[in-house]
Design a protein around this motif. Structure first.
Motif, PDB file in Angstrom:
ATOM      1  N   ASN A 676      -2.680 -67.377  -8.458  1.00 16.93           N
ATOM      2  CA  ASN A 676      -3.651 -68.378  -8.001  1.00 16.93           C
ATOM      3  C   ASN A 676      -5.084 -67.844  -7.924  1.00 16.93           C
ATOM      4  O   ASN A 676      -6.026 -68.630  -7.825  1.00 16.93           O
ATOM      5  CB  ASN A 676      -3.239 -68.931  -6.629  1.00 16.93           C
ATOM      6  N   GLU A 677      -5.235 -66.534  -7.931  1.00 16.68           N
ATOM      7  CA  GLU A 677      -6.587 -65.960  -7.922  1.00 16.68           C
ATOM      8  C   GLU A 677      -7.238 -66.049  -9.301  1.00 16.68           C
ATOM      9  O   GLU A 677      -8.438 -65.851  -9.447  1.00 16.68           O
ATOM     10  CB  GLU A 677      -6.539 -64.498  -7.444  1.00 16.68           C
ATOM     11  N   HIS A 678      -6.441 -66.325 -10.321  1.00 18.86           N
ATOM     12  CA  HIS A 678      -6.950 -66.349 -11.697  1.00 18.86           C
ATOM     13  C   HIS A 678      -6.989 -67.752 -12.307  1.00 18.86           C
ATOM     14  O   HIS A 678      -7.846 -68.031 -13.138  1.00 18.86           O
ATOM     15  CB  HIS A 678      -6.094 -65.420 -12.578  1.00 18.86           C
ATOM     16  N   VAL A 679      -6.042 -68.607 -11.885  1.00 19.41           N
ATOM     17  CA  VAL A 679      -6.023 -69.984 -12.402  1.00 19.41           C
ATOM     18  C   VAL A 679      -5.647 -70.936 -11.281  1.00 19.41           C
ATOM     19  O   VAL A 679      -5.063 -70.524 -10.281  1.00 19.41           O
ATOM     20  CB  VAL A 679      -5.000 -70.157 -13.558  1.00 19.41           C
ATOM     21  N   HIS A 680      -5.972 -72.223 -11.456  1.00 18.89           N
ATOM     22  CA  HIS A 680      -5.496 -73.229 -10.510  1.00 18.89           C
ATOM     23  C   HIS A 680      -4.958 -74.421 -11.281  1.00 18.89           C
ATOM     24  O   HIS A 680      -5.266 -74.614 -12.471  1.00 18.89           O
ATOM     25  CB  HIS A 680      -6.599 -73.645  -9.528  1.00 18.89           C
ATOM     26  N   LEU A 681      -4.136 -75.198 -10.624  1.00 14.27           N
ATOM     27  CA  LEU A 681      -3.478 -76.325 -11.255  1.00 14.27           C
ATOM     28  C   LEU A 681      -4.492 -77.313 -11.828  1.00 14.27           C
ATOM     29  O   LEU A 681      -5.511 -77.597 -11.198  1.00 14.27           O
ATOM     30  CB  LEU A 681      -2.581 -77.028 -10.230  1.00 14.27           C
ATOM     31  N   HIS A 682      -4.223 -77.824 -13.012  1.00 13.18           N
ATOM     32  CA  HIS A 682      -5.078 -78.784 -13.737  1.00 13.18           C
ATOM     33  C   HIS A 682      -6.411 -78.177 -14.181  1.00 13.18           C
ATOM     34  O   HIS A 682      -7.315 -78.893 -14.580  1.00 13.18           O
ATOM     35  CB  HIS A 682      -5.330 -80.049 -12.885  1.00 13.18           C
ATOM     36  N   GLN A 683      -6.512 -76.849 -14.127  1.00 12.70           N
ATOM     37  CA  GLN A 683      -7.719 -76.183 -14.641  1.00 12.70           C
ATOM     38  C   GLN A 683      -7.733 -76.285 -16.165  1.00 12.70           C
ATOM     39  O   GLN A 683      -6.703 -76.155 -16.829  1.00 12.70           O
ATOM     40  CB  GLN A 683      -7.718 -74.706 -14.221  1.00 12.70           C
ATOM     41  N   GLN A 684      -8.913 -76.535 -16.707  1.00 13.43           N
ATOM     42  CA  GLN A 684      -9.066 -76.592 -18.158  1.00 13.43           C
ATOM     43  C   GLN A 684      -9.373 -75.176 -18.645  1.00 13.43           C
ATOM     44  O   GLN A 684     -10.322 -74.532 -18.166  1.00 13.43           O
ATOM     45  CB  GLN A 684     -10.198 -77.559 -18.519  1.00 13.43           C
ATOM     46  N   VAL A 685      -8.546 -74.663 -19.562  1.00  8.02           N
ATOM     47  CA  VAL A 685      -8.662 -73.264 -19.997  1.00  8.02           C
ATOM     48  C   VAL A 685      -8.631 -73.175 -21.525  1.00  8.02           C
ATOM     49  O   VAL A 685      -8.242 -74.120 -22.213  1.00  8.02           O
ATOM     50  CB  VAL A 685      -7.512 -72.399 -19.418  1.00  8.02           C
ATOM     51  N   ILE A 686      -9.039 -72.020 -22.018  1.00  7.61           N
ATOM     52  CA  ILE A 686      -8.856 -71.700 -23.442  1.00  7.61           C
ATOM     53  C   ILE A 686      -7.798 -70.602 -23.511  1.00  7.61           C
ATOM     54  O   ILE A 686      -7.878 -69.604 -22.778  1.00  7.61           O
ATOM     55  CB  ILE A 686     -10.172 -71.202 -24.097  1.00  7.61           C
ATOM     56  N   VAL A 687      -6.779 -70.798 -24.354  1.00  8.74           N
ATOM     57  CA  VAL A 687      -5.698 -69.819 -24.448  1.00  8.74           C
ATOM     58  C   VAL A 687      -5.561 -69.312 -25.882  1.00  8.74           C
ATOM     59  O   VAL A 687      -5.930 -70.005 -26.833  1.00  8.74           O
ATOM     60  CB  VAL A 687      -4.350 -70.426 -23.987  1.00  8.74           C
ATOM     61  N   LYS A 688      -5.007 -68.119 -25.982  1.00  9.21           N
ATOM     62  CA  LYS A 688      -4.728 -67.534 -27.296  1.00  9.21           C
ATOM     63  C   LYS A 688      -3.216 -67.505 -27.489  1.00  9.21           C
ATOM     64  O   LYS A 688      -2.478 -67.099 -26.581  1.00  9.21           O
ATOM     65  CB  LYS A 688      -5.285 -66.106 -27.351  1.00  9.21           C
TER      66      LYS A 688
END
Length: 705
Positions: A676-688
């Protein structure tokens, strides 16, 4: 109780004492944390929640003590020493150990041996003074005892029970289980080829230290065992355990020692290890439950506090292929204005007719945003909508459908929409989730929302309590418009509950909107205590008193009026006027019951009254070239939305049926303590994309910074 709670929470004694007094006075956690900061020393809702937890544990312990003391009195075995031990014990495990010798079943081997008169022989052996035990045992060959071997075996059963009941021995084995136990699994061969067993394939032959096994893995193993696919075993070094017991009991090197050694092996194998290894597994399961429930609670909080679009007119679509797409139009308050079914996809393929219909509905109902459910046919429907050239600027959102089907078939949905079927109700829920996720999601059992891990395997009452606490805290943190809120939403407001929520709705329908907070007191059965707990969390829009649409508690209205009067201004002049508010010397308004924490909260609220703590909803677009798992390849960079968080990483929706996993090791280049310190629910992210396993439908991702 106070000592017990402070030892477990490390919170100041006075803060715990005052919090307990408030809880006993029927105050809620949100009310105490927000409006009684002086009494608690500024404890937050999590710390107050811990006090509640240990208060309940202490009360459960005291209740069990009372039951045991009564049982011992009835047996006439309660000595003053035993009574003192029970009264001073601080945990249930030790308490049950103390009670163990007195709650024997009449069917034990030891009890049978006692009935055959073998207890004196067992005592002689335990004294370890006799060298020829067999010659002594001959005296006990009578009645049901047919031989010396029978006599000695019976005596050993009694000794085994004594060994089992020794607290020091039980605690030593507990220590070894806690430190050194391994959990191992073996597949049930007759079930290994079952299709349902394949998801547990990793655990067909597994071994790990019990103290180090992660929560999700233990819960998976226990589920596989429950479903009959594997067998689970808890083991320690038997030889070391036996040596530890023998060193505590055997003090001689004669016939007695040999008998005692046999009895110890029997006690260990038949009584101690099965019982205490089950206990160790149960302790590990409780820890795993707590970890899983904590993940679930964090996810739920993030979901409930998700970004609302606000009071906008919404066209919502529950997409589908063969059955069509259910379309509904909602006004800014979420009221259903129109519904219809369109068939843009196979087999009817009426995309042109569907586009015309959506366009005309958008004009007719002055639609400001479109919400599309993220289930079957979601991507195809989104692509269709984006082809339409609307007259006005309309934002398009893809909304999570998790739990929408549960809501649509629920009693709440039937009460709201008695004349519509489940498909219409589901589409309405999708649209309302965009307008206000919190107001809509409180209508669904939190366990059905589908965030977290193994929610059906954890302690259900613990889970329910934790999730209800999260919902209550979120609802009260945001505040509720009493004139538009549903019964579900109102029932979570501090001090209200389902019955008063129903009374509020009935009063509102009979008398119209509440003009002020004071008018809330006219609701039947809503007394002074309920008003004290609830009033500040209930908002009145466009009220005569501007404070009625703020988080300032009515008990502090006089304070605000004094502040305004001292500045030669009205209360309305203070609202939003940061410059004026900064000129107030708060120390002048401190009293015995109101200190700086409350005054600072008041000023902060006056700067932006009724401010929604949630972020505004943002439009998001998936990669339009990615439709299925076959479109993915290693090294690809994709936009995605975090749709679940676990202890081992998070799952990301990249716009296809399967969610991809960002393992905890791929969230950061450094060590990750808490996902949870790095992402949160429904966060818009870019993934590889790291790896795509098409047969197993598994996608490995890395968070792209």
């Amino acid at each position: 109780m106070i000592t017990y709670i402070t030892q477990h929470t490390q919170l100041p004694k006075i803060a715990v004492q005052n919090t307990i007094n408030l809880l006993n006075d029927a105050c809620t956690v949100p009310f105490i944390s927000r409006y009684r900061k002086e009494a608690t020393g500024n404890l937050d809702e999590v710390q107050i929640g811990e006090i509640v937890k240990y208060k309940e544990l202490f009360e459960a312990l005291e209740k069990r003590k009372a039951t045991i003391l009564k049982a011992l009195e009835e047996q006439e075995v309660l000595s003053s020493e035993l009574k003192q031990k029970i009264e001073t014990v601080k945990d249930l495990t030790t308490l049950e150990d103390l009670y163990l010798p007195y709650k024997k079943s009449r069917k034990t081997k030891a009890e049978k041996a006692r009935q055959n008169g073998l207890e004196p022989l067992a005592k002689i052996i335990m004294a370890q003074n006799a060298n020829d035990v067999e010659s002594i045992a001959i005296k006990y060959v009578k009645g049901a005892i047919n031989s010396v071997d029978d006599a000695l075996e019976g005596a050993r059963h009694i000794i085994a029970e004594w060994v089992n009941e020794r607290t020091d021995i039980r605690n030593n084995i507990r220590y070894q289980l806690e430190r050194f136990a391994t959990i191992s699994t073996k597949v049930v061969k007759t079930k290994s080829s079952d299709e349902a067993a394949q998801k547990f394939k990793d655990y067909f032959d597994w071994e790990e230290n019990l103290s180090r096994i992660p929560s999700h893995r233990l819960l998976a193993i226990l589920r596989a065992e429950k479903e009959g696919f594997i067998r689970v075993k808890i083991e320690i070094d038997d030889e070391r355990a036996l040596n530890k017991i023998e060193s505590r009991i055997i003090k001689s090197n004669n016939d007695c020692a040999q008998q005692i050694e046999q009895a110890i092996k029997d006690a260990y194998k038949r009584l101690l290890l099965p019982s205490l290894s089950n206990e160790a597994l149960q302790v590990a399961k409780e820890k795993a439950d707590d970890a899983a429930i904590s993940v679930f609670a964090k996810n739920l909080k993030q979901l409930l506090l998700g970004s609302p679009l606000g009071e906008k007119r919404v066209l919502a679509i529950d997409p589908g292929f063969r059955t069509g797409c259910k379309v509904v139009c909602l006004d800014a308050q979420g009221q259903l204005k129109y519904n219809e079914t369109i068939y843009p996809h196979a087999p009817k393929n009426d995309s042109l007719g569907a586009m015309k219909k959506i366009s005309s509905l958008a004009d007719a109902y002055k639609i400001e945003a479109i919400a599309i459910g993220n289930g079957t046919a979601s991507r195809e429907t989104e692509a269709l909508i984006r082809k339409i050239r609307f007259k006005n600027d309309i934002q398009v959102f893809v909304v999570s459908e998790a739990g929408a089907s549960i809501y649509s078939a629920s009693k709440i949905a039937r009460e709201e929409f008695p004349n519509y079927d489940v498909t219409v109700r589901g589409a309405v829920s999708i649209g309302r989730r965009l307008q206000d996720p919190l107001a809509e999601l409180v209508k669904i059992d939190a366990k059905s929302i589908g965030v977290g891990q193994y929610q059906h395997d954890v302690d259900q009452s613990k889970l329910q309590k934790a999730l209800e606490s999260v919902v209550e805290n979120c609802v009260n943190a945001v505040g509720v418009n009493i004139n538009t809120a549903s019964k579900s939403l109102l029932s979570y407001v501090s001090g209200i509950g389902p019955k008063l929520a129903e009374n509020i709705l009935n009063y509102r329908s009979e008398n119209g909107a509440f003009p002020s907070r004071n008018a809330i007191k006219k609701v039947p059965r809503l007394g002074d205590k309920a008003f004290e707990q609830a009033a500040a969390f209930l908002r009145i829009k466009d009220a005569e008193n501007p404070l009625d649409d703020s988080a300032v508690h009515p008990e502090s209205y006089g304070l605000v009026e004094n502040m305004a009067k001292d500045l030669g201004k009205s209360v309305q002049d203070l609202i939003g006027n940061k410059e004026l508010l900064q000129n107030i010397n708060l120390k002048n308004y401190c009293t015995d019951s109101v200190g700086l924490p409350t005054l600072q909260d008041i000023v902060k609220e006056l700067e932006k009254p009724g401010l929604d703590i949630r972020e505004q909803a943002k439009v998001f677009t998936f990669n339009q070239n990615v439709k299925t798992i076959n479109d993915l390849h290693e090294g690809q960079l994709l936009p995605g939305i975090v749709n679940n968080i676990t202890n081992f990483g998070c799952f990301v929706d990249v716009g296809i049926k399967e969610s991809g996993l960002i393992h905890v090791s791929n969230l950061s280049d450094g060590f990750v303590k808490d996902v949870n310190e790095h992402v949160h629910l429904h966060q818009q992210v870019i993934v590889k994309v790291l790896d795509v396993d098409i047969p197993r439908k598994r996608i490995q991702l890395k968070l792209h910074k």
